[in-house]
Scaffold this motif. Structure first.
Motif, PDB file in Angstrom:
ATOM      1  N   LYS A 133       0.829  -1.213   0.000  1.00 56.03           N
ATOM      2  CA  LYS A 133       0.000   0.000   0.000  1.00 56.03           C
ATOM      3  C   LYS A 133       0.857   1.254   0.000  1.00 56.03           C
ATOM      4  O   LYS A 133       0.516   2.258  -0.639  1.00 56.03           O
ATOM      5  N   VAL A 171       0.616   4.216  -2.779  1.00 58.29           N
ATOM      6  CA  VAL A 171       0.454   5.634  -2.457  1.00 58.29           C
ATOM      7  C   VAL A 171       1.491   6.466  -3.216  1.00 58.29           C
ATOM      8  O   VAL A 171       1.184   7.533  -3.755  1.00 58.29           O
ATOM      9  N   ASN A 218       0.332   6.755  -6.803  1.00 58.52           N
ATOM     10  CA  ASN A 218      -0.773   7.710  -6.937  1.00 58.52           C
ATOM     11  C   ASN A 218      -0.298   9.147  -6.775  1.00 58.52           C
ATOM     12  O   ASN A 218      -0.726  10.039  -7.504  1.00 58.52           O
ATOM     13  N   ASP A 236      -6.901  -2.086  -0.964  1.00 59.72           N
ATOM     14  CA  ASP A 236      -7.434  -0.722  -0.925  1.00 59.72           C
ATOM     15  C   ASP A 236      -6.257   0.248  -0.918  1.00 59.72           C
ATOM     16  O   ASP A 236      -5.569   0.406   0.088  1.00 59.72           O
ATOM     17  N   PRO A 242      -5.040   4.061  -1.132  1.00 60.37           N
ATOM     18  CA  PRO A 242      -5.489   5.455  -1.103  1.00 60.37           C
ATOM     19  C   PRO A 242      -5.121   6.179  -2.385  1.00 60.37           C
ATOM     20  O   PRO A 242      -4.026   5.985  -2.937  1.00 60.37           O
ATOM     21  N   VAL A 302      -2.793  10.560  -1.310  1.00 63.09           N
ATOM     22  CA  VAL A 302      -2.179  10.787  -0.010  1.00 63.09           C
ATOM     23  C   VAL A 302      -0.700  10.926  -0.232  1.00 63.09           C
ATOM     24  O   VAL A 302      -0.109  10.183  -1.015  1.00 63.09           O
TER      25      VAL A 302
END
Length: 344
Positions: A231, A235, A238, A335, A337, A340
């Motif tokens: 994750k 992040v 993203n 999941d 984000p 962020v």
């Protein structure tokens, strides 16, 4: 025999680690080509890949010395490590060409490297300074016709008979089929990190050195929870404006890793930049480099191998062609984000 009359082979690479495939090359090329000396030249940094987990330069040199000490025709040349920075074959070949006649000089490369030879820095000059010995590699086919050669090599070829290319420079490229030992540095590192046996891939002295110095140990000790790690990487992607970042938990599937991420860039340059940002963020947060890197120089499909997590970063057009997500449809979606900051 005068020094410039010696028949000399240059065998470069990262040798991380030195394995039985490397030793097979050294022994076979020397006997089949009749070389007087093979100079093993460990690279400081591969220009086609970023930094990966592994030993220091000093440890790597020591490992090479241990693994090749029984061969009196082998010399270890540290010029690329001493120069530092990115290592290019042309720089090393130029140095040897000052001392060795070009007809007596041979650059030893794998078939996988030959397939990209016309992308190397100064490859045309290189082929005017040295002959080339191309050794077979498992999973790669020897060329059968002129059209099978890299485009840049075709234009420098005056004759080709499947085992030998006569270059317009008067030098040649010879293809040498080995008794293949199906081993690669990438797989050896994976075996060591997973605790699997490496008796077929490493000599006893080299394996002993690696284990005594705790090299190529498992990354999990530094990464910890791989789901959180996946994750974190998502992040970062993203945050750097990657397209359609998706993650999957593959622990209930028969897959090469426990977790995977896939993302796209708007261009090959953007895809390579995304991968570099992931590597930089992980190094800062976890002090870990990937175990292996593929495709970074091209940017079409970059693969970062962190052991239990594999990150795929595509140029988006290429991603649509391969549709990897279909392979992971039975995995559990992660999941990630969407917006962020990576250090939040």
């Amino acid at each position: 025999m005068a020094h410039n009359e010696l028949r000399v082979g240059i065998f470069g690479g990262t040798f991380s680690p030195l394995h039985t495939g490397h030793i097979n090359v050294v022994q076979t090329v020397r006997s089949r080509i009749g070389l007087d000396l093979i100079s093993v030249v460990p690279a400081a940094q591969n220009p086609h890949k970023g930094p990966t987990e592994g030993p220091t330069d000093t440890q790597r040199v020591k490992m090479i010395e241990i693994g090749l000490r029984e061969f009196d025709f082998v010399d270890i040349d540290l010029q690329e490590i001493n120069r530092g920075g990115v290592s290019y074959a042309i720089d090393t070949v130029r140095d040897y060409a000052k001392r060795i006649k070009k007809e007596n000089l041979y650059l030893i490369i794998g078939l996988d490297q030959f397939e990209k030879l016309d992308t190397w820095k100064g490859y045309e000059e290189l082929l005017m300074l040295t002959n080339v010995i191309v050794v077979s590699r498992p999973g790669h086919q020897m060329p059968f016709s002129l059209e099978d050669l890299p485009a840049g090599i075709q234009k420098l070829t005056s004759a080709f008979d499947r085992s030998y290319i006569q270059l317009s420079s008067g030098l040649g490229i010879e293809f040498l089929r080995l008794h293949d030992i199906d081993v690669s540095s990438t797989n050896v590192r994976k075996y060591l990190r997973s605790g699997r046996g490496t008796d077929r891939q490493l000599t006893i002295p080299v394996e002993t050195f690696l284990r005594e110095n705790k090299l190529y140990g498992p990354l999990r000790d530094r990464i910890g929870d791989y789901e959180k790690f996946a994750k974190f990487c998502g992040v970062v992607l993203n945050d750097k404006k990657a397209i359609n970042v998706r993650g999957f938990d593959l622990r209930k599937m028969d897959a090469p890793a426990e977790f995977t991420l896939v993302a796209s860039g708007t261009s090959t340059r953007h895809a390579a930049s995304l991968a570099e940002n992931v590597m930089r963020a992980i190094k800062e947060e976890f002090n870990v480099h990937p175990q292996s890197i593929e495709g970074l120089s091209e940017g079409r499909w970059v693969l970062l191998d962190y052991g239990s997590l594999i990150v795929h970063v595509f140029y988006d057009y290429v991603r649509q062609e391969y549709r990897l997500e279909e392979l992971w449809k039975n995995g559990r979606p992660l999941d990630i984000p969407a917006e962020v900051k990576a250090n939040a």
